[in-house]
Write a protein that holds these residues in place. Structure first.
Motif, PDB file in Angstrom:
ATOM      1  N   HIS A  46     -12.446   0.249   1.825  1.00 42.77           N
ATOM      2  CA  HIS A  46     -12.589  -0.937   0.977  1.00 42.77           C
ATOM      3  C   HIS A  46     -13.946  -1.536   1.306  1.00 42.77           C
ATOM      4  N   GLY A 102      -8.686   1.676  -1.490  1.00 43.85           N
ATOM      5  CA  GLY A 102      -8.005   0.619  -2.222  1.00 43.85           C
ATOM      6  C   GLY A 102      -8.028  -0.702  -1.488  1.00 43.85           C
ATOM      7  N   LEU A 103      -7.139  -1.601  -1.890  1.00 37.22           N
ATOM      8  CA  LEU A 103      -7.012  -2.898  -1.242  1.00 37.22           C
ATOM      9  C   LEU A 103      -6.164  -2.715   0.019  1.00 37.22           C
ATOM     10  N   SER A 105      -4.109  -4.398   2.202  1.00 36.73           N
ATOM     11  CA  SER A 105      -2.690  -4.734   2.357  1.00 36.73           C
ATOM     12  C   SER A 105      -1.810  -3.910   1.418  1.00 36.73           C
ATOM     13  N   ASN A 106      -2.257  -3.722   0.189  1.00 37.06           N
ATOM     14  CA  ASN A 106      -1.478  -2.933  -0.773  1.00 37.06           C
ATOM     15  C   ASN A 106      -1.324  -1.489  -0.313  1.00 37.06           C
ATOM     16  N   ARG A 107      -2.422  -0.899   0.102  1.00 36.56           N
ATOM     17  CA  ARG A 107      -2.385   0.515   0.493  1.00 36.56           C
ATOM     18  C   ARG A 107      -1.606   0.730   1.797  1.00 36.56           C
ATOM     19  N   LEU A 109       1.011  -0.969   2.759  1.00 37.15           N
ATOM     20  CA  LEU A 109       2.421  -1.004   2.364  1.00 37.15           C
ATOM     21  C   LEU A 109       2.834   0.250   1.590  1.00 37.15           C
ATOM     22  N   GLU A 110       1.952   0.753   0.742  1.00 36.50           N
ATOM     23  CA  GLU A 110       2.252   1.981  -0.008  1.00 36.50           C
ATOM     24  C   GLU A 110       2.399   3.170   0.927  1.00 36.50           C
ATOM     25  N   ARG A 141      -0.187 -10.619   5.041  1.00 32.71           N
ATOM     26  CA  ARG A 141       0.423 -10.060   3.828  1.00 32.71           C
ATOM     27  C   ARG A 141       1.323  -8.868   4.160  1.00 32.71           C
ATOM     28  N   SER A 146       6.347  -6.208   4.210  1.00 36.39           N
ATOM     29  CA  SER A 146       6.745  -4.934   4.792  1.00 36.39           C
ATOM     30  C   SER A 146       8.261  -4.778   4.845  1.00 36.39           C
TER      31      SER A 146
END
Length: 157
Positions: A46, A102-103, A105-107, A109-110, A141, A146
């Protein structure tokens, strides 16, 4: 690095190459021994507008270097440095690593969901006040959303 095995118990360790990430990885290696797990080191590529050039490395002039290649080199250097400087920590040489874009926190969690990790261990800079309000906290986040336990490693002051 070990081969990926779907039955492996993973502890996800997102890193940004900071001393906070180092503390998180060392803690995850200790926990991995207790839980018979493998640390899965994740770096999310990022390059935000507010800090362009985060992945800038010392490379020969006029040589083009993709951002992912720089990030991969930095991840490998980070892990090699830790193995060399923390030989006493069992498991630090046997981590798996992945790089995604990617971002953060999003990635994180993914990847946690996709790899069915048992927990997440991550470092935090612990920003407060105005800086925290403007920048936010990736760790905050991740803790909030999570589906698995999250341990936040902090450096001693």
């Amino acid at each position: 690095m070990k081969e990926t095995n779907s039955k492996t118990n993973y502890i996800l360790v997102p890193v940004d190459f900071s001393p906070h990430s180092e503390a998180a990885l060392l803690l995850a290696c200790t926990l991995a021994k207790c839980f018979h797990a493998v640390p899965l080191v994740l770096h999310v590529v990022h390059d935000p507008a507010e800090t362009p050039g985060y992945y800038k490395q010392t490379i020969k002039k006029k040589q083009l270097h993709r951002i992912e290649d720089s990030a991969r080199d930095m991840l490998n250097d980070f892990l090699a440095r830790l193995v060399k400087s923390h030989r006493e920590v069992r498991g630090v040489a046997n981590v798996e690593s992945i790089l995604v874009r990617g971002l953060p926190s999003n990635r994180i969690l993914e990847v946690a969901k996709k790899r069915n990790v048992s927990m997440i261990v991550m470092g935090s800079k612990g920003c407060t006040g105005i800086k925290h309000l403007l920048v936010g906290s990736v760790a905050e986040r991740v803790v909030q959303f999570s589906p698995v336990p999250v341990t936040v490693a902090k450096l001693g002051q």
